[in-house]
Design a protein around this motif. Structure first.
Motif, mmCIF file in Angstrom:
data_model
loop_
_atom_site.group_PDB
_atom_site.id
_atom_site.type_symbol
_atom_site.label_atom_id
_atom_site.label_comp_id
_atom_site.label_asym_id
_atom_site.label_seq_id
_atom_site.Cartn_x
_atom_site.Cartn_y
_atom_site.Cartn_z
ATOM 1 N N LEU A 24 0.825 -1.209 0.000
ATOM 2 C CA LEU A 24 0.000 0.000 0.000
ATOM 3 C C LEU A 24 0.860 1.261 0.000
ATOM 4 C CD1 LEU A 24 -2.917 -0.895 2.466
ATOM 5 C CD2 LEU A 24 -2.775 -1.228 -0.011
ATOM 6 N N ALA A 25 1.927 1.233 0.763
ATOM 7 C CA ALA A 25 2.824 2.392 0.787
ATOM 8 C C ALA A 25 3.428 2.633 -0.592
ATOM 9 C CB ALA A 25 3.914 2.185 1.828
ATOM 10 N N THR A 26 3.803 1.553 -1.274
ATOM 11 C CA THR A 26 4.379 1.676 -2.615
ATOM 12 C C THR A 26 3.343 2.168 -3.615
ATOM 13 O OG1 THR A 26 5.960 -0.086 -2.166
ATOM 14 C CG2 THR A 26 5.526 0.413 -4.478
ATOM 15 N N LEU A 48 -5.124 -0.362 -6.637
ATOM 16 C CA LEU A 48 -5.491 -1.581 -5.919
ATOM 17 C C LEU A 48 -6.929 -1.923 -6.257
ATOM 18 C CD1 LEU A 48 -5.006 -3.746 -3.644
ATOM 19 C CD2 LEU A 48 -5.948 -2.061 -2.057
ATOM 20 N N VAL A 49 -7.158 -3.152 -6.695
ATOM 21 C CA VAL A 49 -8.518 -3.653 -6.896
ATOM 22 C C VAL A 49 -8.827 -4.614 -5.749
ATOM 23 C CG1 VAL A 49 -10.004 -5.097 -8.325
ATOM 24 C CG2 VAL A 49 -8.596 -3.329 -9.385
ATOM 25 N N ILE A 50 -9.966 -4.402 -5.101
ATOM 26 C CA ILE A 50 -10.377 -5.240 -3.980
ATOM 27 C C ILE A 50 -11.622 -6.022 -4.395
ATOM 28 C CG2 ILE A 50 -11.202 -5.279 -1.592
ATOM 29 C CD1 ILE A 50 -9.698 -2.652 -1.142
ATOM 30 N N ALA A 51 -11.550 -7.334 -4.288
ATOM 31 C CA ALA A 51 -12.709 -8.183 -4.538
ATOM 32 C C ALA A 51 -13.435 -8.389 -3.212
ATOM 33 C CB ALA A 51 -12.280 -9.522 -5.124
ATOM 34 N N GLY A 52 -14.600 -7.758 -3.065
ATOM 35 C CA GLY A 52 -15.374 -7.910 -1.841
ATOM 36 C C GLY A 52 -15.508 -6.626 -1.057
ATOM 37 N N ALA A 53 -16.748 -6.249 -0.743
ATOM 38 C CA ALA A 53 -17.017 -5.029 0.033
ATOM 39 C C ALA A 53 -17.563 -5.390 1.399
ATOM 40 C CB ALA A 53 -17.989 -4.113 -0.715
ATOM 41 N N ALA A 98 -9.953 1.833 3.018
ATOM 42 C CA ALA A 98 -9.671 3.057 3.770
ATOM 43 C C ALA A 98 -8.175 3.205 4.026
ATOM 44 C CB ALA A 98 -10.440 3.045 5.089
ATOM 45 N N ALA A 99 -7.514 2.110 4.394
ATOM 46 C CA ALA A 99 -6.073 2.168 4.624
ATOM 47 C C ALA A 99 -5.335 2.536 3.346
ATOM 48 C CB ALA A 99 -5.581 0.825 5.160
ATOM 49 N N ALA A 100 -5.737 1.934 2.237
ATOM 50 C CA ALA A 100 -5.066 2.204 0.960
ATOM 51 C C ALA A 100 -5.215 3.662 0.553
ATOM 52 C CB ALA A 100 -5.638 1.289 -0.118
#
Length: 420
Positions: free
Chosen positions: A144-146, A154-159, A168-170
């Protein structure tokens, strides 16, 4: 009767296992206590992995349940980095990965859960992540820092909760975030459509993009690296990393192979236990994410994957192992932090169990309490930006009392005054 010559073995090095070991000593058990952990780290708590540790607000040492020296001081024998690979109920023994065989008088299975995997092409790429263990969080924190530094996607599968907390962190690191969710809102089966839009709005305000009603079908890469993520609506989304946050499955392999009674996967899975957390074998107990327990209050079997269940369930199982009378009737509880919004949820209100969602407070300011009601009784409550109300909310749920709904909706009326 329990005597000093008995050996109690705990399989599972998470919060439930560590708190069970602590409870055995605090309840004056003087026999051997052996804690088997398949990770090399000492037992740690999982909420920081998607919250304070992942965001960088806290460091690695903050996640551990006890200082390493505590285990020796409490005479807890640790087997770190050693999975239990076999359970022999007849001989009352477990076998570890290195061949060590340990006999027990009482056994607690606190083996937890593991992240569900995406079953699509491309999941073997280096940029595909899961979040369950400390090692996962360490890796993802660096990613995430990079991404934030390089304006990466970043793609997130799932909410669900994990997906939203990582989103939120990303964004806190500055990464671009797209969340792909087959349901029409985040947390659709947890808080329902009535409140799912609240989380949509919160994350969109912080720059998160949502793709509802879709699923990932392929992760595209080159030279082992992620380049994009494709969805079943024909879209292709830029991605440098992908997080699979599609839920967790109880780790029941050891129990299943030993022939313990299980709960069908269609009903949530897990090891079947009674209200004292005892399995179908009278000398074996289960606690935490893996245990599907008969719940005296809700009159059904529940498997709860949250921090408070591990915190309280481990000690409850320990007391039952010692022969105490135990009826584990805790109201399920969890909390979440996303950006500057914090919330707590208590209760059990699956889809179809409630007939009204009642709101108390200022939803626009995100300072309110939502109550899920069934036949006039409070089944669950979620306080958002409102604090020190968990106890009365849980007492209302426990009471099974039919409440005055006008008074419940009025912030000027004390929740305690609504108790019978």
């Amino acid at each position: 009767m329990v005597d000093a010559h008995q050996t109690f073995v705990i399989v599972g090095g998470g919060l439930a296992g560590a708190k069970a070991a602590e409870a055995l000593r605090s309840e004056n058990f003087t026999g051997r206590v052996i804690l088997v952990c398949d990770e090399r780290d000492h037992p740690y708590e999982r909420p920081p992995l998607s919250k304070s540790y992942l965001t960088g607000a806290e460091e690695r040492d903050s996640v551990f349940v006890h200082e390493p020296a505590w285990y020796a001081q409490a005479e807890i024998e640790l087997h770190l980095g050693q999975p239990a690979v076999q359970l022999d109920r007849t001989a009352k023994a477990i076998t570890l990965g290195d061949g060590t065989r340990i006999h027990y008088d009482k056994l607690l299975l606190a083996t937890g859960a593991e992240p569900r995997r995406l079953d699509i092409p491309g999941t073997d790429l280096a940029g595909v992540h899961h979040l369950r263990r400390l090692a996962h969080a360490e890796r993802l924190r660096g990613v995430l820092a990079t991404l934030g530094r390089d304006n990466g996607h970043l793609v997130i599968a799932g909410a669900g909760w994990i997906g939203l907390e990582v989103a939120a962190a990303a964004r806190g690191y500055g990464a671009e975030v797209t969340v792909v969710e087959p349901q029409p809102t985040p947390l659709h089966t947890v808080v329902g459509p009535e409140l799912g839009s609240l989380f949509t709005d919160l994350h969109r305000e912080h720059g998160v993009r949502f793709q509802f009603g879709t699923r990932l079908t392929e992760i595209v890469g080159q030279d082992g690296m992620v380049l994009a993520a494709r969805t079943d609506d024909g879209e292709e989304h830029p991605a440098h990393s992908v997080l699979a946050a599609i839920g967790a499955a109880p780790r029941t392999g050891l129990a299943e192979s030993a022939g313990l009674a299980m709960v069908d996967r269609a009903d949530g899975g897990g090891i079947a236990v009674d209200a004292s957390l005892r399995t179908s074998d009278p000398d074996i107990y289960a606690a935490g994410d893996v245990a599907a327990a008969e719940h005296p209050l809700f009159g059904t079997r529940l498997r709860v994957e949250h921090w408070a269940n591990a915190l309280n369930g481990g000690p409850a199982a320990a007391r039952a192992m010692l022969g105490r009378q135990v009826s584990y009737d805790r109201v399920p509880y969890f909390f979440s932090d996303q950006y500057d919004v914090g919330l707590e949820y208590s209760g059990f209100a699956p889809p179809g169990s409630y007939d009204r969602v009642l709101l108390r407070g200022d939803v626009a300011k995100r300072e309110f309490i939502a109550f899920w009601l069934g036949e006039g009784r409070v089944l669950a409550g979620m306080n958002v930006g409102v604090w020190d109300v968990t106890d009365p909310i849980q007492r209302l749920i426990h009471s099974r009392h039919i409440v005055d709904q006008d008074a419940l909706a009025d912030p000027g009326v004390s929740l305690v005054s609504l108790l019978p």
